[in-house]
Design an enzyme around this catalytic site. Structure first.
Site, PDB file in Angstrom:
ATOM      1  N   THR A  64      -5.690   1.543  -5.589  1.00  0.00           N
ATOM      2  CA  THR A  64      -5.289   0.136  -5.460  1.00  0.00           C
ATOM      3  C   THR A  64      -5.950  -0.740  -6.520  1.00  0.00           C
ATOM      4  O   THR A  64      -5.311  -1.604  -7.122  1.00  0.00           O
ATOM      5  CB  THR A  64      -5.676  -0.428  -4.071  1.00  0.00           C
ATOM      6  OG1 THR A  64      -5.228   0.462  -3.078  1.00  0.00           O
ATOM      7  CG2 THR A  64      -5.046  -1.783  -3.843  1.00  0.00           C
ATOM      8  N   GLU A  88       0.813  -1.208   0.000  1.00  0.00           N
ATOM      9  CA  GLU A  88       0.000   0.000   0.000  1.00  0.00           C
ATOM     10  C   GLU A  88       0.860   1.276   0.000  1.00  0.00           C
ATOM     11  O   GLU A  88       1.750   1.435   0.835  1.00  0.00           O
ATOM     12  CB  GLU A  88      -0.927  -0.022   1.222  1.00  0.00           C
ATOM     13  CG  GLU A  88      -1.803   1.198   1.382  1.00  0.00           C
ATOM     14  CD  GLU A  88      -2.696   1.455   0.183  1.00  0.00           C
ATOM     15  OE1 GLU A  88      -3.302   0.513  -0.348  1.00  0.00           O
ATOM     16  OE2 GLU A  88      -2.788   2.624  -0.239  1.00  0.00           O
ATOM     17  N   HIS A 148      -1.557   3.261   4.687  1.00  0.00           N
ATOM     18  CA  HIS A 148      -2.555   4.008   3.915  1.00  0.00           C
ATOM     19  C   HIS A 148      -2.748   5.373   4.569  1.00  0.00           C
ATOM     20  O   HIS A 148      -2.744   5.478   5.788  1.00  0.00           O
ATOM     21  CB  HIS A 148      -3.873   3.228   3.905  1.00  0.00           C
ATOM     22  CG  HIS A 148      -4.855   3.721   2.894  1.00  0.00           C
ATOM     23  ND1 HIS A 148      -5.489   4.934   3.007  1.00  0.00           N
ATOM     24  CD2 HIS A 148      -5.302   3.170   1.735  1.00  0.00           C
ATOM     25  CE1 HIS A 148      -6.281   5.105   1.966  1.00  0.00           C
ATOM     26  NE2 HIS A 148      -6.194   4.054   1.178  1.00  0.00           N
ATOM     27  N   ASP A 184       1.632  -0.165  -4.907  1.00  0.00           N
ATOM     28  CA  ASP A 184       0.417  -0.021  -5.726  1.00  0.00           C
ATOM     29  C   ASP A 184       0.299   1.361  -6.375  1.00  0.00           C
ATOM     30  O   ASP A 184      -0.120   1.496  -7.517  1.00  0.00           O
ATOM     31  CB  ASP A 184      -0.852  -0.397  -4.937  1.00  0.00           C
ATOM     32  CG  ASP A 184      -1.124   0.471  -3.708  1.00  0.00           C
ATOM     33  OD1 ASP A 184      -0.253   1.277  -3.324  1.00  0.00           O
ATOM     34  OD2 ASP A 184      -2.225   0.338  -3.131  1.00  0.00           O
ATOM     35  N   HIS A 185       0.661   2.410  -5.645  1.00  0.00           N
ATOM     36  CA  HIS A 185       0.541   3.776  -6.172  1.00  0.00           C
ATOM     37  C   HIS A 185       1.238   4.719  -5.203  1.00  0.00           C
ATOM     38  O   HIS A 185       1.723   4.277  -4.167  1.00  0.00           O
ATOM     39  CB  HIS A 185      -0.928   4.187  -6.349  1.00  0.00           C
ATOM     40  CG  HIS A 185      -1.758   3.918  -5.112  1.00  0.00           C
ATOM     41  ND1 HIS A 185      -1.710   4.707  -3.998  1.00  0.00           N
ATOM     42  CD2 HIS A 185      -2.608   2.902  -4.812  1.00  0.00           C
ATOM     43  CE1 HIS A 185      -2.505   4.209  -3.079  1.00  0.00           C
ATOM     44  NE2 HIS A 185      -3.066   3.100  -3.531  1.00  0.00           N
TER      45      HIS A 185
HETATM   46  C1  GP9 Z   1      -8.948  -0.725   0.250  1.00  0.00           C
HETATM   47  C2  GP9 Z   1      -7.511  -0.620  -0.058  1.00  0.00           C
HETATM   48  C3  GP9 Z   1      -7.062   0.805  -0.146  1.00  0.00           C
HETATM   49  O1  GP9 Z   1      -9.469  -1.987   0.154  1.00  0.00           O
HETATM   50  O2  GP9 Z   1      -7.211  -1.351  -1.174  1.00  0.00           O
HETATM   51  O3  GP9 Z   1      -7.524   1.417  -1.272  1.00  0.00           O
HETATM   52  P1  GP9 Z   1      -6.894   2.741  -1.892  1.00  0.00           P
HETATM   53  O4  GP9 Z   1      -7.540   3.894  -1.203  1.00  0.00           O
HETATM   54  O5  GP9 Z   1      -5.427   2.710  -1.670  1.00  0.00           O
HETATM   55  O6  GP9 Z   1      -7.241   2.644  -3.326  1.00  0.00           O
HETATM   56 MN    MN Z   2      -3.752   1.615  -2.211  1.00  0.00          MN
END
Ligand code: GP9
Ligand code: MN
Length: 631
Positions: free
Chosen positions: A295, A253, A410, A469-470
């Site tokens: 994500t 994340e 996150h 992921d980003h």
């Molecule tokens: C939520 C998690 C976070 O299930 O994948 O999502 P994001 O806000 O990073 O897209």
């Molecule tokens: Mn994410």
């Protein structure tokens, strides 16, 4: 003495109030909607109102008899929609969406257990309708009828609009970009209400159906030509090197590359990853290519080698499309495919999209033990998530393809005191300060996870792929970031900050850093190639990361792109060597067309659902030899 006379109330007012209150009561009793503060409770309370005012308001245009009839029918239909959601929720713990109505497998599950899902007391869900019907039948005098003038009607609809905007405004402060990003159904319903949600869902659905209806297979020919022309011969030495091995994919994340091999307050931020790189392949010029779907976009890119959309989350908008995703392919090669993520299954519409991607199993929040103690911020802490996931991995049929999605790192990067392994950074920006601590925590969780894999004997039989992921730190935090990095955050630097780590660990392989410019789009062909699956025929925009011919190129979802020597962003071409705009204005020119084509072709595929025209069966399903690769 004059007898007291009740002022007469219109039937439509009674219908509106009853249905409004009923909806709220149903929210509270039949759904499990998490409310965190009084403002959310207030939004939940008012959210059915605007829709009801509109729909019952139509009766103001009708004559008495028709008006009553319209109100009764509407009240019944709206109650039926609400009730359908209740029944669906009892079974699936989710709200209805149009695509789901057409997913026959879901519905047949539901059909066979309808008896268990319905109770005698369910007629209460129609109690307001029953009251209305009784009034009309037996006490018609109780309600008043009057004709409304234009002015009255206008005032009425203005009020309805005002309430709708009040609702949306409050929702926007609670959850910015709620509608453009559409992340979670529960969140949408909490904020705009079930009824508005269904309208919104219908709008999304009709938009994509129209685009789909007008598409035909001929558009695919151009795209196919483009993909063939750009095909790069993969690295033959790596073909099938991980054949039959488990694949463990970890989505990290918000993890950006800049934290690797760096310190904060003199302490390493990712000590484990820094070590792990020393025994793995590490790609230090690997970019995320996500858009608003965050994500979920990264999952989409990684598994399809297609780009996400520029607006909205493709997981929501095009979950009914035909795809040829990695899990679907691997199922055919005898793999067990699963995604593991301790969040609500409807978040990012995963429960539905995963079926289209071919996942056999989704271990969602219900497969984890989550409590106050082991949670922080967005939910289950990474340490506990990995620990509990090991149990699932152990029980899976082998070989498996398992994707684990972490959560602790996150925004807003919260952590419990005892999990702070390093001190936060010390700028004026709390987000940036705390980011380092949650990354450090995630790193520790990964360390434990890898150790557990070793202890359980899974390590040697698996290839492990870790990727960010980003981004985690947006451009809103440039000031603190420039303080930390000791350089000005120009658009060039911002683009370079979109690099996320990619680490591929293959047992028995030595470490190597590969610096070719690449992106998430390249993962699918790479993984399949390692497993000994030929992807030459696939419609894909990425290429094997180990290929000696791999072009140095990554295009980001906003149209920026990166090549070996240049970064193009915000209509400026930067020289990577200096970080300054290039003197030669044409330097980026040759790649512009490619960047544009890739995004446009990919969008075309998604909007037109073009893969349904692709005869993938011609080489994969018929078992013409390739199927026998893995046995
Ligand atoms: C939520 C998690 C976070 O299930 O994948 O999502 P994001 O806000 O990073 O897209
Ligand atoms: Mn994410």
């Amino acid at each position: 003495m004059r007898k007291f006379k009740w002022p007469k109330v219109s039937l439509f007012a009674i219908a509106t109030v009853l249905l409004w209150l009923k909806t709220y009561i149903v929210y509270k009793t039949s759904f499990d909607i998490k409310i965190e503060n009084w403002k959310q409770e207030f939004i939940l309370f008012i959210n059915p109102l605007s829709f009801l005012l509109f729909i019952f308001g139509i009766s103001l245009f009708l004559k008495e008899k028709n008006q009553n009839r319209y109100i009764l029918i509407t009240s019944f239909l709206v109650s039926a929609v609400l009730f359908a959601n209740v029944v669906f929720y009892r079974f699936f713990n989710d709200f209805l969406t149009i695509p789901v109505l057409f997913q026959t497998s879901n519905m047949s599950d539901l059909g066979s257990s309808v008896n268990e899902l319905l109770n005698l007391s369910d007629f209460l869900y129609f109690s307001d309708f029953i009251i209305l019907a009784l009034i009309v039948k037996f006490k018609p005098k109780f309600v008043g009828y009057r004709e409304y003038s234009k002015v009255h009607r206008r005032a009425y609809f203005l009020i309805a609009i005002a309430i709708a905007f009040l609702n949306l405004g409050l929702a926007e402060t609670e959850r910015p970009q709620l509608l453009t990003r559409t992340f979670d159904r529960e969140m949408l319903i909490k904020n705009i209400g079930t009824y508005n949600y269904h309208i919104y869902d219908a709008f999304l659905q009709s938009k994509s159906s129209a685009q789909r209806a007008f598409a035909d297979g001929s558009e695919l020919a151009d795209i196919d030509n483009y993909v063939r022309a750009n095909y790069k011969q993969p690295n033959n030495d790596m073909f099938g090197i991980a054949k039959g091995k488990n694949v463990i994919l970890v989505s990290m994340e918000s993890t950006q590359s800049f934290v690797l091999n760096r310190t904060v307050n003199g302490q390493e931020i990712t000590p484990f990853l820094n070590d792990f790189i020393k025994e793995s392949y590490y790609f230090d010029n690997f970019y995320h290519q996500t858009g608003q779907g965050k994500t979920s976009d990264s999952e989409f890119i990684v598994e399809n080698s297609l780009y996400p959309l520029s607006r909205g989350a493709v997981f929501f908008t095009h979950s009914g499309n035909e795809y040829t995703a990695t899990p679907e392919i691997l199922n055919k090669y005898g793999y067990f495919t699963a995604s593991l993520h301790a969040n609500n299954k409807s978040f990012w519409n995963r429960d539905i999209m995963y079926k289209s991607l071919g996942y056999q199993r989704f271990y969602d929040i219900n497969d984890y033990e989550v409590n106050e103690e082991n949670s922080v911020g967005w939910g289950l802490k990474d340490m506990d998530f990995f620990e509990q996931s090991i149990k699932h991995l152990k029980e899976m049929p082998k070989p498996f393809y398992a994707k684990l999605i972490t959560l602790t790192n996150h925004f807003p990067f919260e952590l419990k005191e005892e999990d702070m392994l390093i001190e936060p950074y010390t700028s004026n920006d709390k987000t940036v300060n705390n980011y380092f601590t949650t990354v450090r925590y995630e790193d520790e969780a990964l360390k434990n996870f890898i150790q557990k894999l070793k202890d359980e004997g899974l390590y040697e039989d698996s290839i492990i792929i870790l990727y960010g992921d980003h981004y985690g730190i947006s451009e809103n935090h440039n000031k603190a970031m420039s303080e930390y990095l000791g350089q000005e955050i120009t658009p060039f630097v911002s683009t370079q900050l979109q690099r996320v780590p990619l680490i591929i660990h293959i047992p028995g392989h030595k470490s190597k850093t590969i610096s070719t410019v690449s992106g998430q789009i390249d993962l699918k062909p790479t993984i399949l190639h390692l497993l000994g699956i030929d992807t030459k025929q696939d419609i894909q925009f990425g290429s094997d990361l180990f290929s000696k011919n791999k072009m140095d190129f990554a295009v980001l979802r906003d149209g920026s792109f990166i090549t070996k020597d240049y970064v193009y962003t915000r209509e400026t071409c930067y020289d990577k060597a200096t970080g300054e705009p290039v003197a030669n204005k044409n330097a980026c020119e040759p790649y512009m067309e490619k960047a544009k084509n890739e995004l446009e072709y990919s969008d075309k595929i998604i909007y037109g659902d073009l893969l349904r025209f692709y005869e993938k069966t011609k080489y994969r399903d018929k078992g013409n030899g390739i199927n026998k690769e893995i046995e």
